[in-house]
Design a protein around this motif. Sequence first.
Motif, short mmCIF file in Angstrom:
data_model
loop_
_atom_site.label_atom_id
_atom_site.label_comp_id
_atom_site.label_asym_id
_atom_site.label_seq_id
_atom_site.Cartn_x
_atom_site.Cartn_y
_atom_site.Cartn_z
N UNK A 36 17.92 81.44 74.83
CA UNK A 36 18.50 80.87 75.80
C UNK A 36 18.76 79.31 75.68
N UNK A 37 17.63 78.53 74.98
CA UNK A 37 17.49 77.30 74.84
C UNK A 37 16.85 76.87 73.50
N UNK A 38 17.46 76.05 72.64
CA UNK A 38 17.00 75.59 71.70
C UNK A 38 16.38 74.20 72.01
N UNK A 39 15.10 74.17 71.60
CA UNK A 39 14.35 72.78 71.79
C UNK A 39 13.80 72.16 70.50
N UNK A 40 14.38 71.12 70.04
CA UNK A 40 14.04 70.50 68.84
C UNK A 40 12.90 69.73 68.72
N UNK A 41 12.03 69.84 67.88
CA UNK A 41 10.70 69.23 67.69
C UNK A 41 9.65 69.47 69.03
N UNK A 42 9.86 70.58 69.08
CA UNK A 42 9.18 70.95 70.73
C UNK A 42 7.63 71.14 70.36
N UNK A 43 7.38 71.80 69.13
CA UNK A 43 6.06 72.48 68.84
C UNK A 43 5.48 71.70 67.61
N UNK A 44 4.23 71.49 67.46
CA UNK A 44 3.65 71.06 66.17
C UNK A 44 4.10 69.68 65.69
N UNK A 45 4.22 68.56 66.72
CA UNK A 45 4.41 67.30 66.33
C UNK A 45 3.16 66.60 65.43
N UNK A 46 3.45 66.00 64.15
CA UNK A 46 2.47 65.34 63.65
C UNK A 46 1.87 66.21 62.64
N UNK A 47 2.58 67.15 62.20
CA UNK A 47 2.14 68.25 61.15
C UNK A 47 2.45 67.65 59.80
#
Length: 83
Positions: free
Chosen positions: A12-23
């Motif tokens: 339904x929804x593409x979320x960019x950079x939503x998960x794992x920032x700073x890896x």
Amino acid sequence: MAHYTIDTDDDDLLVEGDYGEGLTCPSTARRMALSALPDMARDKLPDGDRRTFRAIVRDENGMEIYSATLSLVGEWKVAPPPS
């Protein structure tokens, strides 16, 4: 130092950079992408019998370096109960 982000797509929804920032490690980013999929499925269910969940690891240039997909397919084997 390399930097990785994880995009998520729940059909339904593409979320960019939503998960794992700073890896900073691609292997850690991969593990986080894989672990995100069951959480995404739990958040959306029960919402239909067919759904595809995807987690995409991108490098600091935005290039896709890894993708994991979880597909859900539910199918009644008998007549479904009335809603």
